[in-house]
Design a protein around this motif. Structure first.
Motif, PDB file in Angstrom:
ATOM      1  N   ALA A  22       0.840  -1.198   0.000  1.00  0.00           N
ATOM      2  CA  ALA A  22       0.000   0.000   0.000  1.00  0.00           C
ATOM      3  C   ALA A  22       0.877   1.251   0.000  1.00  0.00           C
ATOM      4  CB  ALA A  22      -0.920  -0.001   1.219  1.00  0.00           C
ATOM      5  N   GLN A  77      -6.411   1.739 -10.451  1.00  0.00           N
ATOM      6  CA  GLN A  77      -6.811   1.337  -9.092  1.00  0.00           C
ATOM      7  C   GLN A  77      -8.221   0.723  -9.094  1.00  0.00           C
ATOM      8  OE1 GLN A  77      -7.103   4.746  -6.495  1.00  0.00           O
ATOM      9  NE2 GLN A  77      -7.085   3.564  -4.598  1.00  0.00           N
ATOM     10  N   TYR A 103      -6.539   6.818   0.006  1.00  0.00           N
ATOM     11  CA  TYR A 103      -7.220   5.901   0.939  1.00  0.00           C
ATOM     12  C   TYR A 103      -8.736   6.043   0.882  1.00  0.00           C
ATOM     13  CZ  TYR A 103      -7.575   9.362   4.874  1.00  0.00           C
ATOM     14  OH  TYR A 103      -7.858  10.426   5.677  1.00  0.00           O
ATOM     15  N   GLU A 151      -9.658   3.851  -1.854  1.00  0.00           N
ATOM     16  CA  GLU A 151      -9.590   2.460  -1.391  1.00  0.00           C
ATOM     17  C   GLU A 151     -10.855   2.086  -0.619  1.00  0.00           C
ATOM     18  OE1 GLU A 151      -7.116  -0.203  -1.573  1.00  0.00           O
ATOM     19  OE2 GLU A 151      -6.726   1.038  -3.330  1.00  0.00           O
TER      20      GLU A 151
END
Ligand code: ZN
Length: 370
Positions: free
Chosen positions: A5, A35, A111, A114
């Protein structure tokens, strides 16, 4: 944080992307597309305009007409290409991750994306999710403002991934920002032989600047700043031209209108001068409405379950894209990005330990904002 990460995040930071570097910003957009490749996310790429990079519209969650949750991240930075080579090298010192744009806002965007991807995969979104990734926030979002406002009108909540403040505080109110350009024209003359004939534009500008600075009223949260001046052509010539920009910050829509009127209405203090003022409010004030206060309380209770205390910052002066959504009455929570410090400076860093809990917070917000 796992090291794969961190490696991904390093690649993001190494990809320098100042707003006007279209190639750099578009490489960032490519990284986001990559991503999302293995997740049930619909990716729409909006081609850049006005010399700016592309934007991305990512959709996930239930495909219904219900008002969505809108998430906003920008991937442009203020740091020119080359900053990472000399002035702000990518490095870890203790818990601090240094690098251009790490705090504002690459780590945060990464993030939050994510978290978005995880919710998309699990199928646990509370509502349709729309994630806008933009290329132009640092210059006031001239290209994406209409896109943001268009989505905001069909949105139940907006989350903005700008960095947390002073120990990770989130943002529920921001001042509005106005920008103006003032041009003063006088009459040129030789400073020695024709002094009485001249009308010094720098002198008139100086008087106008005093008047503008006097509009600052800390008690009402109004500030005016003249941060640059340019005028004149030679030391022995009475200058014909002088110009300067004005930065205005206000807390309320009414003050924004009143101050914009005052600045646009500036008159020369001597009829031999001409003054032209252009500009206006760029970002409207983001006031903490009841809806935003409730959204904050909900986020605070989620953070308590995760194990940290979420605090809201006192009203901050910097504008963000959250100003656009809040001005449309959409409950808006900003500053959910990484904790750290030094936005727009060469000591910009983010705290690695703040990533996991805040990523979890974003995930739960996307799952529970009904
Ligand atoms: Zn930012």
């Amino acid at each position: 944080m796992t090291s794969p990460a961190l490696d991904t995040l390093f690649t993001w930071i190494r990809t320098e992307s100042p707003t006007h570097d279209v190639a750099g910003v578009n490489l960032m957009m490519d990284l986001v597309v990559g991503q999302m490749a293995d997740a049930p996310v619909a990716v729409e790429r909006v081609q850049g305009e006005q010399g700016l990079g592309d934007a991305l519209i990512l959709r996930a969650g239930p495909q219904t007409d219900e008002p969505a949750i809108l998430i906003l991240s920008h991937l442009d930075t203020v740091h020119p290409v080359g900053t990472i080579e000399k002035d702000l090298p990518l490095r870890i010192e203790g818990d601090r991750l240094y690098g251009p744009g790490v705090y504002d806002m690459k780590a945060s965007a990464w993030y939050c994306l994510e978290a978005f991807k995880e919710v998309a995969r699990k199928g646990t979104a509370a509502r349709p999710l729309i994630y806008l990734v933009t290329p132009d926030e640092e210059i006031g979002s001239p290209m994406t403002r209409p896109i943001i406002e268009n989505f905001a009108r069909r949105t139940a909540y907006t989350l903005v991934t700008e960095p947390g403040r002073d120990g990770g505080k989130v943002v529920t109110a921001r001042k509005g920002v106005g920008r103006f350009d003032v041009r003063v024209e006088g009459r040129p003359a030789h400073a020695g032989s024709r002094h009485a004939h001249g009308r010094n534009a720098v002198y008139e500008a100086a008087r106008q600047i005093l008047a503008i600075e006097a509009m600052t009223d800390y008690a009402r949260g109004i500030t005016t700043t003249v941060g640059m001046v340019s005028g004149g052509t030679a030391v022995n010539t009475i200058p014909q031209h002088c110009s300067f920009p004005v930065d205005l910050r206000v807390e309320t829509v009414a003050d924004g209108e009143a101050l914009a009127r005052a600045i646009l209405g500036l008159k020369p203090q001597d009829p031999d001068f001409k003054i032209t003022v252009t500009g206006g409010m760029n970002r409207p004030p983001y006031e903490c409405t009841e809806g935003t206060a409730k959204l904050f309380e909900h986020a605070k209770s989620l953070a308590a379950e995760i194990g940290f205390d979420l605090v809201s910052a006192p009203r901050v002066g910097g504008g963000s894209d959250g100003n656009f959504t809040a001005a449309l009455g959409v409950p808006t929570l900003d500053g959910i990005g990484i904790d750290g410090d030094g936005a727009h400076t060469l000591h910009e860093y983010g705290l690695i330990s703040s990533i996991a809990p805040r990523q979890e917070l974003v995930k739960r917000l996307l799952e529970t904002l009904r």
